[in-house]
Design a protein around this motif. Structure first.
Motif, mmCIF file in Angstrom:
data_model
loop_
_atom_site.group_PDB
_atom_site.id
_atom_site.type_symbol
_atom_site.label_atom_id
_atom_site.label_comp_id
_atom_site.label_asym_id
_atom_site.label_seq_id
_atom_site.Cartn_x
_atom_site.Cartn_y
_atom_site.Cartn_z
ATOM 1 N N ASP A 63 0.866 -1.182 0.000
ATOM 2 C CA ASP A 63 0.000 0.000 0.000
ATOM 3 C C ASP A 63 0.904 1.233 0.000
ATOM 4 O O ASP A 63 2.137 1.110 0.055
ATOM 5 C CB ASP A 63 -0.972 -0.032 1.186
ATOM 6 N N GLN A 117 -0.813 10.336 -6.584
ATOM 7 C CA GLN A 117 -2.047 10.208 -5.801
ATOM 8 C C GLN A 117 -2.868 11.500 -5.841
ATOM 9 O O GLN A 117 -4.085 11.465 -6.024
ATOM 10 C CB GLN A 117 -1.708 9.862 -4.348
ATOM 11 N N ASP A 315 -7.672 1.706 -4.516
ATOM 12 C CA ASP A 315 -8.245 2.518 -3.423
ATOM 13 C C ASP A 315 -7.422 3.763 -3.096
ATOM 14 O O ASP A 315 -7.963 4.794 -2.703
ATOM 15 C CB ASP A 315 -8.298 1.694 -2.122
ATOM 16 N N GLU A 316 -6.116 3.645 -3.266
ATOM 17 C CA GLU A 316 -5.265 4.745 -2.803
ATOM 18 C C GLU A 316 -4.820 5.677 -3.932
ATOM 19 O O GLU A 316 -3.846 6.427 -3.770
ATOM 20 C CB GLU A 316 -4.047 4.178 -2.090
#
Lengths: 367, 367
Positions: A63, A117, A315-316
């Motif tokens: 992650d 991100q 998700d990130e």
């Protein structure tokens, strides 16, 4: 009876005899045996092994926090492009098509990941469009080098592939590559002379695939090579000096600088997602295969297959993948037959382009 | 750069990248594993497995006495030809080349074997030349049918091949064939769309092999089909009626009867053992591979390879062999690429034959 258009017949015969989808390995969450894998290699046909990498530590650990920790303080090479189009054909204002490499920078992994991100979470989404796109995509065996802290989480080689391809245990794959970016990056249609095993670790990878025999469809024209470089004249940071530009490659203006001395390069000009542009008389006979890899899925992408790759973030807000390149076999008739097809396609293109010139030459010779 | 003669370049590239000999499996007296075998299939390259069939009961038991006993009272189908040239191109007095099937008779196995052996031991040897040549060569899965008493001495299928080729245990090979003859029989250059495993049981088998990409070298011309039939008019037995002829096919005169209504058949007209006759502009670029099988040796003869087969007799004046045919894969690009090569070669032949006609046509169209 012999065909009046051998290239069209080749495409039709191939599609008649082969499935119009990427095969799915029948055993979920399992790697193939060397024998099972060699059957796909032998037929030079792609196959997806769903969940085959699910139990790799990378799938469980990678992650954003883990990656930042593992890579803390390390610099990585990042491709910067205005629209996520690294190693892609870019149309110039003059209409000329140029194969354009990305602007390449080196920055800390943490800054790079922040940018990827942030770019994914920009609201409204089109706000991101003003910014350049960053993608970690150095395909030079970057895992054991740039990303060495991550290697313990992956098998150093894939034994089923190594055994099938008759390589010694010492050899390892020709390259083990790490990819990280977001949904704005696209890898344009191209082919590699490697047997490729590709694993989605975070997010999803969307592949469009074309068989080597579809060469005549993809319009491998020879175009000049170029590279995105900073456009100091028009950059909004041009007056604030190089330092400011280095701090935020996201906002600087990039322009294409053409390599005027280089040999023109044969690159597919046809895009299966924009199929009416840059066509050849055979493009309509292409049957692109499409497959999406989810986290833990592995794709066997056979040598010399054309592939275009896009991605969706997890998700990130980032997508991350790894791939293993193994040497392809250049013996047998496979490589030689590909060169033969290229020569026949090329001869056909020349006939189309200069019919009168050729005839004139022959007539002169006859008088 | 594209090649100015794609066919010549294909031949040169193929030969540059592949060995100029038939590979020998490195483990004497052993069958390959399915994986090892699939590596050869995958590359469509021949390989000889020396002694791999040595321990088969057939290799230990099949002498003339055993075969006579086992086959006692059974009739078999025998090919009869004037010069051992069954399924071969025969030049007529008119110069026409005709693909000629043998005269086929049915006789007792014992009589047939007598003839084959006597023919081998004729002294002086050229005495035999006046006689027709007999060869048991029905390639229609004849072992489980015509020669069923012999099947217990052979494996019904070859597990390493069956597994590699992904066939179920129930399926078995497409055909299991028995061959018996003497040194006067030759199987002319041809190709089959089967994966072939060939075992010499008695005597030696001499193969000349050409890869599928050498299609342009072998001069696959379209010729009419014919068959050897009894020439009642000129036969020395013509006045003694059909009965006498049936008793000794060795001495009757055979002539070629042309099938006037049949479609012309594409057959290789070039003979690698007579390389200056019936050439194409590419024949000199062929690199025939040669290999001899000794008793107990097994040859993997890949699908679509051209092969010419001759034989030497063993101690008892006959040569005997068996072969297993497995279905080849028609998917992948292999079959489609072969058809493509055929179409390009064929288009080239047509250009060579009628250059003036073609040009005239184009000029007319332009005025």
């Amino acid at each position: 009876m012999p065909s009046s258009d051998p290239i069209a017949t080749l495409l039709e015969t191939y599609h008649d005899l082969n499935p119009s989808v990427v095969e799915e390995f029948p055993h979920q969450n399992e790697e193939p045996s060397p024998l099972e894998f060699l059957r796909y290699v032998s037929r030079n046909r792609p196959c997806v092994f769903r969940g085959a990498a699910k139990r790799w530590p990378a799938l469980q650990k990678w992650d954003a926090r883990f990656l930042r920790d593992a890579m803390r303080g390390r610099k990585v090479r990042v491709a910067v492009t205005p629209a996520g189009n690294a190693d892609a054909v870019v149309e110039q204002a003059t209409g000329e098509l140029v194969f354009t490499e990305p602007h390449e920078i080196e920055e800390s992994f943490e800054d790079f990941l922040d940018d990827v991100q942030n770019d994914s979470s920009a609201t409204p989404p089109n706000k991101a469009k003003a910014r350049n796109v960053k993608y970690a995509q150095t395909q030079n065996n970057n895992l054991p080098t740039e990303y060495s802290p991550l290697t313990p989480d992956l098998p150093p080689t894939l034994p089923f592939a190594r055994i099938a391809l008759n390589q010694s245990a010492e050899e390892g794959p020709e390259a083990l590559n790490f990819w990280l970016g977001n949904a704005r990056s696209t890898t344009a249609l191209h082919k590699d002379n490697y047997e490729n095993l590709y694993v989605a670790v975070r997010g999803r990878k969307h592949f469009v695939l074309l068989a080597p025999v579809e060469m005549a469809c993809v319009n491998e024209g020879r175009v000049r090579r170029g590279r995105f470089v900073r456009d100091c004249a028009s950059s909004s940071f041009s007056s604030s000096g190089a330092g400011a530009v280095d701090d935020d490659h996201g906002s600087e203006t990039l322009k294409v600088e053409i390599d005027k001395d280089g040999e023109p390069l044969p690159v597919p000009l046809w895009d299966p997602d924009d199929p009416l542009k840059h066509t050849t008389p055979y493009s309509h006979l292409a049957q692109p295969l499409r497959v999406t890899l989810y986290e833990g899925d592995m794709l066997y992408l056979p040598a010399m297959w054309y592939h275009k790759v896009t991605q969706s973030v997890g998700d990130e807000g980032f997508a991350c993948a790894v791939n293993y390149w193994y040497d392809m076999a250049f013996d047998s008739a496979f490589w030689a037959s590909n060169c033969f097809l290229r020569d026949v396609v090329e001869a056909g293109r020349q006939r189309v382009v200069y019919p009168e010139l050729d005839l004139a030459g022959e007539e002169e010779g006859g008088t």
